[in-house]
Design an enzyme around this catalytic site. Sequence first.
Site, short mmCIF file in Angstrom:
data_model
loop_
_atom_site.label_atom_id
_atom_site.label_comp_id
_atom_site.label_asym_id
_atom_site.label_seq_id
_atom_site.Cartn_x
_atom_site.Cartn_y
_atom_site.Cartn_z
N LEU A 1 0.79 -1.19 0.10
CA LEU A 1 0.04 -0.07 0.07
C LEU A 1 0.97 1.24 0.10
O LEU A 1 2.09 1.28 0.44
CB LEU A 1 -0.85 -0.17 1.13
CG LEU A 1 -2.00 -1.44 1.35
CD1 LEU A 1 -2.55 -1.23 2.56
CD2 LEU A 1 -2.97 -0.99 0.23
N PRO A 2 0.13 2.25 -0.31
CA PRO A 2 1.01 3.58 -0.84
C PRO A 2 1.59 4.39 0.56
O PRO A 2 2.74 5.11 0.40
CB PRO A 2 0.34 4.30 -1.37
CG PRO A 2 -1.28 4.10 -1.28
CD PRO A 2 -1.27 2.67 -0.78
N LYS B 1 7.92 10.76 -0.66
CA LYS B 1 7.15 10.39 0.49
C LYS B 1 8.31 9.42 1.32
O LYS B 1 8.34 9.72 2.56
CB LYS B 1 5.93 9.46 0.20
CG LYS B 1 5.44 8.59 1.20
CD LYS B 1 5.71 7.49 1.42
CE LYS B 1 5.63 6.50 0.55
NZ LYS B 1 5.87 4.90 0.73
N THR C 1 6.22 0.58 1.85
CA THR C 1 7.24 1.39 2.36
C THR C 1 6.89 2.26 3.39
O THR C 1 6.10 3.26 3.03
CB THR C 1 8.20 2.15 1.42
OG1 THR C 1 8.70 1.01 0.47
CG2 THR C 1 9.05 2.76 1.87
N LYS D 1 14.79 -0.18 4.16
CA LYS D 1 14.49 0.37 2.82
C LYS D 1 14.32 1.79 2.92
O LYS D 1 14.62 2.35 1.73
CB LYS D 1 12.98 -0.21 2.81
CG LYS D 1 12.21 0.66 1.67
CD LYS D 1 12.73 0.01 0.21
CE LYS D 1 12.12 0.59 -1.04
NZ LYS D 1 10.68 0.32 -1.23
#
EC number: 1.1.1.31
Length: 334
Positions: free
Chosen positions: A94-95, A281, A127, A206
């Site tokens: 998911l974003p 982001k 992430t 990450k």
Amino acid sequence: MARSTEQEQPDDVIWGFIGLGQMGYPVAMKLRENMPKSYTLLISDVNDGVLSRFVEHFENAAERNGPNSRPLNVQITRNARELAERSSIVVTCLPTPRVVKSVFDAMLIDGKLPHLKQERLFIDCSTIDPPTSRALARAVRDVLDVEFVDAPVSGGVVAARAGTLSLMFGTTTKSQKSIKRIKSILSLMGQKICHVGEQGAGVAGKLANNYILAINNIATAEAMSMGLRWGIDPKVLTELINSSTGRCWPTEVNNPVPGVIEGSPASNGYEAGGTVAVIQKDLRLAMSGAEDSGVGLMLASKADEVYTAVEKVYSGKDFSIVYKWMQDNTSTEY
């Protein structure tokens, strides 16, 4: 041919995948292609058209394989809670942290899930920031008493489609059997699987990686702009860099100059592999985490300014479009 995993389980195994976005769609495709044919994959997303397209892909593939071929089992679920009730493995991609939290809230809202023959496992490939990931892991353990793994993916959409992604994961379990199980599932979605450490270490790793990517993307755009201005052929310059110390993912795979790398976003109108908004982001999540940890990031603020300016002009495009934005803004005072 599908790589095998969990062979001791019965044929009525059901797994679930939530989030068929730019990255999630090809990741889920690889998972369905590589998981045992007898298993069922449940899918969920806010976009009904994407869900239908995903199912149709496997139906059409079966038709192309002949009249006796059966499509791989894919089913659309009404919502995340239903998917969690029926699935022994739940993968989310998911974003944003907010979206991830809302999906897990929906899955856990009614408390305990129905008992399944197989032990449940939640794998979040999004992430997000380590504090949010750890909070979700605690919630899953408190409500369901099962494992939550943070396993973000790296390599971009091109690698996701090719099945060559890297996945870095964190988990609280010390059981080698459980870790082997996690690796076997992740290997169905990517090629390089790295156990980073405790739960939350996957997303931390990450963000460290994507901080480098965010900076290197801008540096590559600047370097290519310099070389072209000085009369160097972009393909020659790229070959030089990729055989020298400047080599990095933005030069080698996601080169920002159109025509240099066949199939790259830049050579396809900057069609998004990873958007400007997504890299920004991740950059801001890294900045926030670094600030909380007392780590100074010397280049972060300037990079954030650049991505803010690029997003205003090229929203929805691949983040390598920073190169085109620089061509439009020749002043060094950007």
